[in-house]
Every structure is written in structure tokens, then in C-alpha cells.
Design a protein around this motif. Structure first.
Motif, short mmCIF file in Angstrom:
data_model
loop_
_atom_site.label_atom_id
_atom_site.label_comp_id
_atom_site.label_asym_id
_atom_site.label_seq_id
_atom_site.Cartn_x
_atom_site.Cartn_y
_atom_site.Cartn_z
N ALA A 42 0.88 -1.18 0.00
CA ALA A 42 0.00 0.00 0.00
C ALA A 42 0.91 1.23 0.00
CB ALA A 42 -0.90 0.01 1.23
N PRO A 43 0.57 2.25 -0.77
CA PRO A 43 1.44 3.43 -0.88
C PRO A 43 1.70 4.13 0.45
CG PRO A 43 -0.26 3.49 -2.56
CD PRO A 43 -0.59 2.34 -1.65
N TRP A 44 0.78 4.04 1.39
CA TRP A 44 0.92 4.73 2.67
C TRP A 44 1.65 3.89 3.72
CZ3 TRP A 44 -1.36 1.23 5.70
CH2 TRP A 44 -2.42 0.49 5.18
N CYS A 45 2.02 2.66 3.40
CA CYS A 45 2.59 1.71 4.36
C CYS A 45 4.09 1.96 4.57
CB CYS A 45 2.35 0.29 3.85
SG CYS A 45 3.22 -0.99 4.77
N ALA A 46 4.47 2.31 5.78
CA ALA A 46 5.88 2.58 6.10
C ALA A 46 6.73 1.30 6.01
CB ALA A 46 6.00 3.19 7.49
N HIS A 47 6.18 0.16 6.43
CA HIS A 47 6.92 -1.10 6.32
C HIS A 47 7.21 -1.43 4.85
CE1 HIS A 47 6.53 -1.99 10.56
NE2 HIS A 47 5.22 -1.82 10.48
N CYS A 48 6.24 -1.14 4.00
CA CYS A 48 6.42 -1.38 2.56
C CYS A 48 7.54 -0.50 2.01
CB CYS A 48 5.13 -1.09 1.80
SG CYS A 48 3.72 -2.09 2.35
N ALA A 49 7.57 0.74 2.41
CA ALA A 49 8.61 1.67 1.95
C ALA A 49 9.99 1.20 2.39
CB ALA A 49 8.33 3.08 2.47
N ARG A 50 10.10 0.68 3.61
CA ARG A 50 11.39 0.16 4.09
C ARG A 50 11.82 -1.09 3.32
NH1 ARG A 50 9.42 1.96 9.07
NH2 ARG A 50 8.55 -0.07 9.62
N LEU A 51 10.86 -1.84 2.80
CA LEU A 51 11.17 -3.06 2.06
C LEU A 51 11.69 -2.77 0.64
CD1 LEU A 51 11.11 -6.17 2.02
CD2 LEU A 51 8.69 -6.01 1.36
N ASN A 52 11.31 -1.63 0.07
CA ASN A 52 11.68 -1.32 -1.32
C ASN A 52 13.17 -1.47 -1.62
OD1 ASN A 52 9.08 -0.92 -2.23
ND2 ASN A 52 9.12 1.28 -1.84
#
Length: 133
Positions: A42-52
Motif C-alpha cells: 500500500a502506498p501509505w505503508c511505512a513497512h512497505c517503503a522500508r522493504l523497497n
């Protein structure tokens, strides 16, 4: 006549924008005998951003895998098909068997490298008894 050509680069994380593109991505991986790793985010997900950056580094170092990101908030049909209930959700499959599985390991480079090594290892094809080991 408009011809759409989907190009899925090895060594990068590919952003999937449609169900058709998703199908083409899977076909490309199967043709190259690569396993597939999907990141539902999800674009708003901080965990997702760290995974990129972890996914980028992982994909860049390997030709055995194709990695794709799918925005689950935009592509709800694919998210539902993959039973996404949290972010990020990582799913993988070996191209030959077609069945997706949840990746339950740590969201770090070491865990992804271990998965890659396991999936590239030859399968056990014979049973040994303990006296033979």
C-alpha cells in the motif's frame, strides 16, 4: 492498431499495472525458468517503503528470480486472488509448479537470499535410511 509490449526487466523490481500485465509477467518468468516474488503493498505503508530498497538489492543481484510490486489498494482483484490481508504481503512461486505460497520469513536481504538458495537447490529425489547417511 495499437500494439502493447510489456517489457519485464531482469534485475529490477517490476511494477504491475494491470491484470493482463500480471499474466505477461508470469509468462516471462516461466519462459526463463525463474521463480517469482510478488510484493503486495500500500502506498501509505511505512513497512512497505522500508522493504523497497531490500527488494531492489535482491533483484539486482539475481537472474534466478523475477520480482514484482503490486499496489493492492489499486489492484484489489489481484490482492483478493492472493488473499492479501496486510502490508507488505510477499508471495512466491516456483515457475514450474504454479502454486503461490506466502513468504513468512523476515523482510530482510538474508531471508530472501536463503529463500532463493532453497528454491534453486535440486529436489530430494530418493529416500535414504539412517544407515546410509
Amino acid at each position: 492498431t495499437i500494439l502493447l509490449l510489456y517489457v519485464f526487466a531482469e534485475g529490477t523490481v517490476n511494477e504491475i499495472e494491470s491484470k493482463k500485465e500480471y499474466g505477461e509477467f508470469l509468462k516471462a518468468a516461466q519462459a526463463e525458468e525463474q521463480w517469482v516474488l510478488l510484493d503486495f503493498y500500500a502506498p501509505w505503508c511505512a513497512h512497505c517503503a522500508r522493504l523497497n530498497p531490500i527488494l531492489e538489492e535482491f533483484a539486482a543481484a539475481r537472474t534466478s528470480v523475477r520480482v514484482a510490486k503490486i499496489d493492492a489498494t489499486r489492484h484489489k482483484g489481484l490482492a483478493t486472488e492472493h488473499v492479501v490481508d496486510g502490508y507488505p504481503t510477499l508471495r512466491f512461486r516456483v515457475s514450474a509448479d504454479g502454486e503461490f505460497r506466502d513468504f513468512k520469513g523476515a523482510r530482510d536481504l538474508n531471508a530472501l537470499e536463503a529463500l532463493d538458495a532453497r528454491l534453486r537447490s535440486p529436489p530430494v529425489t530418493e529416500n535414504l535410511n539412517w544407515n546410509q547417511v
